[in-house]
Design a protein around this motif. Structure first.
Motif, mmCIF file in Angstrom:
data_model
loop_
_atom_site.group_PDB
_atom_site.id
_atom_site.type_symbol
_atom_site.label_atom_id
_atom_site.label_comp_id
_atom_site.label_asym_id
_atom_site.label_seq_id
_atom_site.Cartn_x
_atom_site.Cartn_y
_atom_site.Cartn_z
ATOM 1 N N ARG A 110 0.829 -1.209 0.000
ATOM 2 C CA ARG A 110 0.000 0.000 0.000
ATOM 3 C C ARG A 110 0.866 1.263 0.000
ATOM 4 O O ARG A 110 0.600 2.195 -0.755
ATOM 5 N N CYS A 111 1.888 1.292 0.869
ATOM 6 C CA CYS A 111 2.736 2.472 0.976
ATOM 7 C C CYS A 111 3.459 2.751 -0.338
ATOM 8 O O CYS A 111 3.470 3.887 -0.829
ATOM 9 N N VAL A 112 4.043 1.685 -0.914
ATOM 10 C CA VAL A 112 4.786 1.897 -2.156
ATOM 11 C C VAL A 112 3.822 2.264 -3.277
ATOM 12 O O VAL A 112 4.075 3.193 -4.056
ATOM 13 N N PHE A 113 2.689 1.534 -3.358
ATOM 14 C CA PHE A 113 1.688 1.839 -4.402
ATOM 15 C C PHE A 113 1.195 3.278 -4.274
ATOM 16 O O PHE A 113 1.033 3.984 -5.266
ATOM 17 N N GLY A 114 0.939 3.713 -3.033
ATOM 18 C CA GLY A 114 0.402 5.057 -2.805
ATOM 19 C C GLY A 114 1.343 6.125 -3.355
ATOM 20 O O GLY A 114 0.917 7.032 -4.090
ATOM 21 N N VAL A 115 2.618 5.985 -3.039
ATOM 22 C CA VAL A 115 3.590 6.972 -3.497
ATOM 23 C C VAL A 115 3.760 6.876 -5.011
ATOM 24 O O VAL A 115 3.842 7.890 -5.707
ATOM 25 N N GLN A 137 -4.459 -6.006 -7.246
ATOM 26 C CA GLN A 137 -5.124 -4.916 -7.967
ATOM 27 C C GLN A 137 -6.029 -4.126 -7.012
ATOM 28 O O GLN A 137 -6.057 -2.900 -7.018
ATOM 29 N N GLN A 138 -6.722 -4.867 -6.178
ATOM 30 C CA GLN A 138 -7.628 -4.248 -5.206
ATOM 31 C C GLN A 138 -6.852 -3.385 -4.216
ATOM 32 O O GLN A 138 -7.248 -2.277 -3.878
ATOM 33 N N ILE A 139 -5.718 -3.955 -3.753
ATOM 34 C CA ILE A 139 -4.873 -3.211 -2.807
ATOM 35 C C ILE A 139 -4.374 -1.936 -3.472
ATOM 36 O O ILE A 139 -4.365 -0.858 -2.880
ATOM 37 N N TYR A 140 -4.011 -2.060 -4.745
ATOM 38 C CA TYR A 140 -3.522 -0.903 -5.492
ATOM 39 C C TYR A 140 -4.608 0.168 -5.561
ATOM 40 O O TYR A 140 -4.355 1.355 -5.336
#
Lengths: 143, 294, 595
Positions: A110-115, A137-140
Motif C-alpha cells: 500500500r505504501c509503495v503503491f500510494g507513493v 489490484q484491489q490493494i492498489y
C-alpha cells in the motif's frame, strides 16, 4: 518526483526505521510489479518514476507469466518483513509472525503503491493496475 | 489444448494453512493445470505426500491422496503403482523429506525407475518446524540449528539423481508458474521416475533464498540444449549459487519402467487379482504348489 | 561307532547331524527328514546355525515318530558327525547307548573318552569312499547312507532324495553320489547288520505327507488368502517368506518387492493396500523396529496392513539365527499414540497357514494393522503334515466393508472415507472411480479425510477407531486347551513353545502325571472374559515362554488381573525340549521369574 522524496514518503507511510529498509521495501515491491508488467510498457514510466527505481521495473519480462498470482506477488514482498530467527516457542502452533506477516506485506505494498500512484498520471496508473493479479489490484486501488 | 477437464475440478473445500505468499500455492496451481492439460481426472491420479508444509497439498486438492510420514511418500507411491499401475502416481514432498530423512528412497527410486512423478518443494529450509537448515541449505546458512552458519555443504539433488540413474530430471522455479506447469506436465508424461526439483522460497523462515534471490540466479536452458546428452547434463547439474539452470536437465527415454519388467504383473495387477479372487475364489489353483513339499 | 544293547525301539528316535557351515549340514538334514516323511513317518526337524555363511558349527536334529511330532527331543540316539569337533560338542546330548557315525580317517577322535560315555566306537571308511569317488565333499552323502544302513532304513528313500538334490546340478553328480551312498550303505551293513537297537521302518500305505516350516505355511496361507503383493527386506528368520512367494510361478500374479530397507518395505505394502490389493510385509524384531512408525500410519489412515514378525533373540543384533519370544509387549505397544491393532500368534504349522490368510480378513474387516507373531523355531523348523492340513479350499476371503469399484459406482450418497458408524468401521473405497475420490491423511482428520484438529472431531474420530477393537473382539480366538480339562498342571504358552509344551504334557500324562496346555493364539486384543474363564478352571498355572520377563504372563495379568503361579522362561536362543519343561516345572521352577 525524485528518489529521495519517493523514499521519504514511503518511509513516512510505513514508519520504517531506516532509509535502507525503506529502499529495500520499495525495490522489492517494484521488482514484484516487474514480474507482471510486460517489458513493452516499462519505458512509458521513465518520465515519472525516478531513474533509481526504473532499474527495478526494467527487470520486467517480454511476456509475463500469466499464472503469476496474488500469492506470488505477496511472497516477494514478504521477504522484506524482517524477522530474526528465534527458537520455536509456540510448539508448532499458531505463529504470530505468520499470522500478521501477510497484513504487514499488504501494508507495505500500500505504501509503495500510494507513493507510486502519486508520481504517475492516471493512464500510467491504470496501465500498472490492469497487469496486477486480482487481490493486488484491489490493494492498489485502495492505496 | 481442449480437454474434458477444468482445473476447478481439483479444487478442495479444505481450509488452507499455508503462509500467504508461500510458493506452495503456485505449485498446487501448476499441478492442477498440468493434470488438466494432460486430461487426467481427479479419480485417475494419486498424490502421495510426506510431512512438511508442502505435503499438505493433497488436502488442498480434490484428488486421491495419501498423506504419509516424513520422508516416506516414495515407497508408499511405489507400492500403490505396483498394485494398481492404472493410477497416475505423483509424489509431492519437501527437501527434508526427499533429500534428508527419505534420502535412501530417493536414491533407490532413481535407479528403480517406477513410473512416478516426484515433485520436490525445495525451499532449502525446514519451514513446518519454523526454520532449521535442510540438506539443500547453502554453506554458512544461519538457522536455529545452525546459529553459526551451516558447516555442511549442500546436497546437489540433480547431480545425485543423475548419478543414481534417474531417467528424467528437471528443475523449475515457483516464481514462474507457467514454466513449472509445463515442466510438471512433461514429467508426468515421462514413462519412468521423474524428478522435478522446485525452487520454492519459504517466505516466512528463509530470508536468504527469496523470490528475488532466485530471480537473480535462475536461467532457462537454451533452446538448443540437449537433455539426452549425459555429459552436458552432468555439467549443468553442478551449476548452483551464481547461475541455476531451469528446465529439463536430463532425460533418458530408453529405460523400461520398473513395472514393465515385473513378470507377475503380466498376469494382472495385485489389485485386479485380489478383486478377482474376492469375487470368485479359485482354491484349486494352489494344489500344484503343494507338490514342492513332498 | 558303537553298539550298546540299550532299549530297543522302532520309529522313535532323534538323529543329530553336526558339521561346519557350508558342509551341507542343512541340505543333509532336510534331505534325511524328507526321506523319512516319504517313508510314511512323522518328522520334526530343527536346525541350529550361526549367522555366518561359512565356518562355525551347525547342526540339524531330526526326530522320527509314528504320530505327529511338535518338538525336538533330547538326548539323541544317533549322531552323524561331519567334523571331528562335532563329537565332543554333542557328547552331553547323547543317549546312553547312542551311536556316532564318523569316518575312520579321523585319528584324533578320542575313542576311550567316547566309550566312557557309554558309546562303543568303531570306525567306518566313509571318507575313503567319498574320496575314491572324487571328492571328500561327498562325505555327507556317505554318512546319510551309513545312517540308513545302521537303522535298517531302506536306502531307496535316501537315494531318491540324493538324486533329486544333485540331479538339479548334473546327472553325473547324482550318479556319483548315488554310488557313494550305495557303497557306504553296504560297508555299514556288512559291519553291523541289524545290531543297532533303534530301527526305522517305513510305514507301507501311509498317506503322502508334506514337509513344511512356519514361514512357508504363512506364505502359502497368504497367497491362498488372495495376497498378491509382498515387499520385504531380508532379515533372518523371516526371509524365506518373501523368497517362497518370489518363487511362486509368475502366472499367479504374485508381485514381490525386495525393498531398500524395512521402512520402504512396510510403506510399499501400505501403498499397495491403499489401492485395494491384499499386501503384506515380513521381518524380524530389528526390521519391525523400523516399521513401527508406519504401523501407526496404518492405524491412523485405516489402511489394512499385515506384518509378519518372526522373532529372534534380541536386543539389537542379539542372536540372529536363534529363537526367542521377547517382542510380545513391544508389538502390543509399538508406535506412538493409541490405535487398534490385532496380534495373532500361531503355534503350529497348521495355525501358521490359517494365520497367513486370516490375517488379511482381520486387516480388511477392521482396517488396521495385523501382526502375525512367530519366532525362529516356528519359522524355520520343519514338520511333516498330512496333505489336507493345508487346505486352500477351507480359505475364506472376507473383505468386510471394502467397496470394490463396482460398489463405489452405485453409492447413493456422497462418499465419506471416515464416516462415523456404530461399529467404528467406515466402508473403505478403492481409488479409481469418480464417485469416491479419497484422501487419507496421517494427521487427525474429519469424516471426509480433511485435516482437522477440533476437539469434538478428534474425540469422535478416536472413539470411532478404538471402537473397531471392541467390534473385533467377537471373532478373536480364545485360548486353546489341549489335554485333560481337570489337570493338576496347566502349561500356559504361545508361539512355537506350544509344540514343546504339548510334547511335555504328553510325556507327563504318559508317566502318570496330569498336565494340559493352554495356548494363546489371538493375543491382542486380549479376549479377557474367555481368558479369565479358562484360567479360573486351572489348578497350577505355569507360563512357559522363551524370554526373560515372562511377557505373556505379564500381559495376561495386565489385562485380566490373573497372575500365573509360576513362570518358566528360557532365553538362550535354543528352543525348550520337552525334558527341560518337565524338569523346569517339576523342580520348583528353577529359573522362574514371578510375573
Amino acid at each position: 518526483m525524485d528518489y529521495d522524496s519517493f523514499l521519504a514518503d514511503v518511509q513516512q507511510c510505513g514508519r520504517f526505521g531506516s532509509r535502507e529498509e525503506t529502499a529495500f521495501v520499495t525495490a522489492t515491491v517494484l521488482r514484484a510489479v516487474a514480474e507482471v508488467l510486460p517489458m513493452a510498457h516499462v519505458e512509458s514510466f521513465a518520465a515519472n518514476v525516478p531513474h533509481e527505481l526504473m532499474v527495478y521495473l526494467r527487470g520486467a519480462h517480454q511476456k509475463p507469466d500469466p499464472y503469476f498470482d496474488s500469492n506470488l506477488f505477496l511472497g516477494w514482498v514478504l521477504a522484506t518483513v524482517d524477522v530474526t530467527g528465534g527458537r520455536d516457542k509456540t510448539e508448532g502452533g499458531l505463529d504470530l509472525f505468520v499470522a500478521y506477516s501477510a497484513d504487514e506485506a499488504i501494508d507495505r505494498c500500500r505504501c509503495v503503491f500510494g507513493v507510486l500512484k502519486s508520481a504517475l498520471d492516471d493512464d500510467q496508473s491504470e496501465l500498472i493496475s490492469i497487469h496486477l493479479p486480482d487481490t493486488i489490484q484491489q490493494i492498489y486501488a485502495e492505496s | 489444448m481442449v480437454t474434458r477437464l477444468d482445473a476447478k475440478m481439483f479444487d478442495s473445500e479444505a481450509e488452507n494453512t499455508w503462509c500467504p505468499g508461500c510458493g506452495d500455492f503456485a505449485i498446487l496451481r501448476s499441478l492442477k493445470m498440468a493434470l488438466t492439460d494432460l486430461d487426467i481426472a481427479p479419480h485417475e491420479a494419486l498424490v502421495v505426500s510426506g510431512i512438511g508444509c508442502g505435503s499438505k497439498l493433497p488436502d488442498y486438492m480434490h484428488v486421491n491422496g495419501y498423506m504419509t510420514m516424513h520422508g516416506r511418500p516414495l515407497p508408499v507411491a511405489t507400492g500403490a503403482k505396483l498394485a494398481n499401475p492404472d493410477l497416475q502416481v505423483i509424489v509431492v514432498d519437501g527437501d527434508g523429506d526427499a533429500y534428508g530423512i527419505g534420502g535412501n528412497h530417493f536414491l533407490h527410486s532413481c535407479r528403480r525407475n517406477p513410473n512416478i512423478t516426484h515433485i520436490v518443494e525445495d525451499n532449502q529450509i525446514y519451514g513446518l518446524t519454523k526454520g532449521q537448515y535442510s540438506p539443500t541449505s547453502d554453506l554458512g546458512f544461519v538457522t536455529t540449528t545452525s546459529p553459526d552458519g551451516a558447516i555442511e555443504r549442500s546436497l546437489l539433488p540433480v547431480a545425485v539423481a543423475i548419478a543414481a540413474g534417474a531417467t528424467f530430471i528437471a528443475r523449475t522455479f515457483a516464481g514462474d508458474p507457467r514454466h513449472m506447469a509445463a515442466v510438471i506436465a512433461e514429467a508426468i508424461k515421462h514413462q519412468g521416475y521423474s524428478l522435478v526439483d522446485v525452487l520454492q522460497p519459504c517466505v516466512t523462515f528463509n530470508r536468504v533464498n527469496t523470490y528475488d534471490w532466485y530471480r537473480q540466479r535462475v536461467y532457462k536452458l537454451e533452446d538448443d540444449y540437449d537433455p539426452t546428452d549425459l555429459d552436458a547434463a552432468r555439467a549443468r547439474a553442478y551449476e548452483w549459487a551464481d547461475r541455476i539452470p531451469l528446465g529439463v536437465i536430463y532425460r533418458n527415454d530408453e529405460v523400461q519402467t520398473y513395472e514393465e519388467q515385473v513378470l507377475p504383473l503380466k498376469a494382472g495387477s495385485p489389485l485386479a487379482s485380489t478383486l478377482k479372487l474376492q469375487a470368485e475364489p479359485a482354491p484349486g489353483q494352489y494344489e500344484p504348489l503343494k507338490e514342492q513339499f513332498l | 561307532m558303537i553298539v550298546e544293547m540299550a532299549p530297543q525301539s522302532t520309529n522313535d528316535l532323534s538323529i543329530m547331524i553336526g558339521g561346519d557351515a557350508g558342509q551341507g549340514v542343512e541340505s543333509s538334514g532336510a534331505g534325511f527328514a524328507l526321506a523319512l516323511a516319504r517313508a510314511g513317518l512323522h518328522v520334526f526337524a530343527l536346525q541350529d546355525y550361526r549367522s555366518r555363511i561359512r565356518g562355525g558349527h551347525n547342526f540339524y536334529q531330526v526326530r522320527v515318530g509314528e504320530r505327529p511330532l511338535y518338538s525336538h527331543r533330547d538326548p539323541v540316539e544317533l549322531l552323524l558327525a561331519l567334523t571331528p569337533q562335532s563329537i565332543p560338542l554333542h557328547l552331553h546330548n547323547m543317549q546312553e547307548g547312542a551311536a556316532v557315525i564318523f569316518p575312520q580317517k579321523w585319528e584324533d577322535v578320542d575313542v576311550s573318552h567316547l566309550t566312557k560315555h557309554g558309546l562303543k566306537v568303531d570306525r567306518l571308511p566313509l571318507m575313503e569312499i567319498a574320496e575314491r569317488h572324487g571328492s571328500r565333499l561327498m562325505l555327507n552323502t556317505a554318512v546319510l547312507a551309513a545312517a540308513s544302513a545302521l537303522t535298517g532304513f531302506p536306502l531307496k528313500y535316501m537315494e531318491q532324495v540324493i538324486r533329486e538334490n544333485f540331479g538339479r546340478k548334473s546327472e553325473e553328480l547324482a550318479d556319483t553320489n548315488a554310488a557313494v551312498a550305495q557303497e557306504a550303505y553296504d560297508v555299514t551293513l556288512d559291519h553291523f547288520g541289524d545290531s543297532f537297537p533303534h530301527r526305522i521302518k517305513p510305514i507301507e500305505g501311509a498317506p503322502k505327507r508334506m514337509l513344511m516350516h512356519g514361514n512357508e505355511a504363512i506364505a502359502f496361507g497368504a497367497l491362498a488368502g488372495g495376497c498378491r503383493f509382498i515387499s520385504a527386506y531380508p532379515m533372518t528368520p523371516a526371509t524365506s517368506i518373501i523368497e517362497w512367494l518370489s518363487a511362486v510361478p509368475d502366472d499367479y500374479g504374485m508381485v514381490t518387492k525386495h525393498a531398500e530397507d524395512e521402512i520402504a518395505a512396510v510403506c510399499m505394502a501400505l501403498g499397495a493396500s491403499y489401492t485395494g490389493a491384499r499386501a503384506m510385509t515380513a521381518t524380524s524384531g530389528g526390521g519391525f523396529s523400523l516399521m513401527v512408525e508406519a504401523m501407526g500410519l496404518s492405524g491412523m489412515t485405516e489402511v489394512p496392513l499385515v506384518i509378519v514378525e518372526a522373532q529372534r533373540g534380541g536386543p539389537s543384533t542379539g542372536l540372529p539365527t536363534r529363537t526367542e519370544q521377547s517382542d510380545l509387549l513391544f508389538m502390543v505397544h509399538a508406535s506412538q499414540g493409541e490405535f487398534p491393532r490385532i496380534i495373532t500368534a500361531p503355534g503350529t504349522i497348521e495355525q501358521c497357514f490359517e494365520a497367513g490368510w486370516r490375517a488379511f480378513n482381520l486387516a480388511d474387516k477392521y482396517q488396521c494393522p495385523v501382526v502375525v507373531a512367530t519366532d525362529q523355531a516356528l519359522a524355520a523348523n520343519l514338520r511333516s503334515l498330512d496333505m489336507d492340513t493345508v487346505d486352500p479350499e477351507a480359505v475364506e476371503i472376507d473383505r468386510g466393508a471394502t467397496l470394490t469399484p463396482d460398489d463405489v459406482d452405485t453409492l447413493s450418497e456422497e462418499y465419506r472415507r471416515f464416516r462415523f458408524s456404530d461399529d467404528g468401521i467406515s466402508p473403505r473405497a478403492m481409488p479409481g472411480r469418480e464417485t469416491a475420490v479419497l484422501t487419507v491423511p496421517s494427521d487427525e482428520h474429519d469424516e471426509h479425510g480433511h485435516i482437522n484438529e477440533e476437539p469434538e472431531v478428534r474425540i469422535r474420530m478416536m472413539q470411532k477407531r478404538m471402537q473397531k477393537l471392541k467390534t473385533a473382539e467377537a471373532e478373536i480366538k480364545p485360548p486353546l486347551l489341549y489335554g485333560p480339562e481337570d489337570a493338576d498342571l496347566t502349561l500356559v504358552t504361545w508361539g512355537s513353545t506350544t509344540g514343546n509344551c504339548l510334547d511335555a504334557a504328553d510325556e507327563i500324562n504318559a508317566a502318570g502325571g496330569s498336565a494340559n496346555v493352554l495356548q494363546f493364539i489371538d493375543i491382542w486384543p486380549m479376549p479377557v472374559d474367555p481368558v479369565r474363564h479358562a484360567l479360573d478352571r486351572c489348578r497350577r498355572k505355569v507360563a512357559v515362554e522363551q524370554n526373560y520377563t515372562g511377557q505373556l504372563a505379564l500381559l495376561i495379568r495386565m489385562t485380566t488381573g490373573v497372575a500365573m503361579d509360576d513362570v518358566l522362561t528360557k532365553y538362550d536362543g535354543r528352543p525348550f525340549s520337552p525334558r527341560e519343561i518337565i524338569e523346569g516345572v517339576g523342580m520348583e521352577v528353577a529359573s522362574g521369574n514371578k510375573a
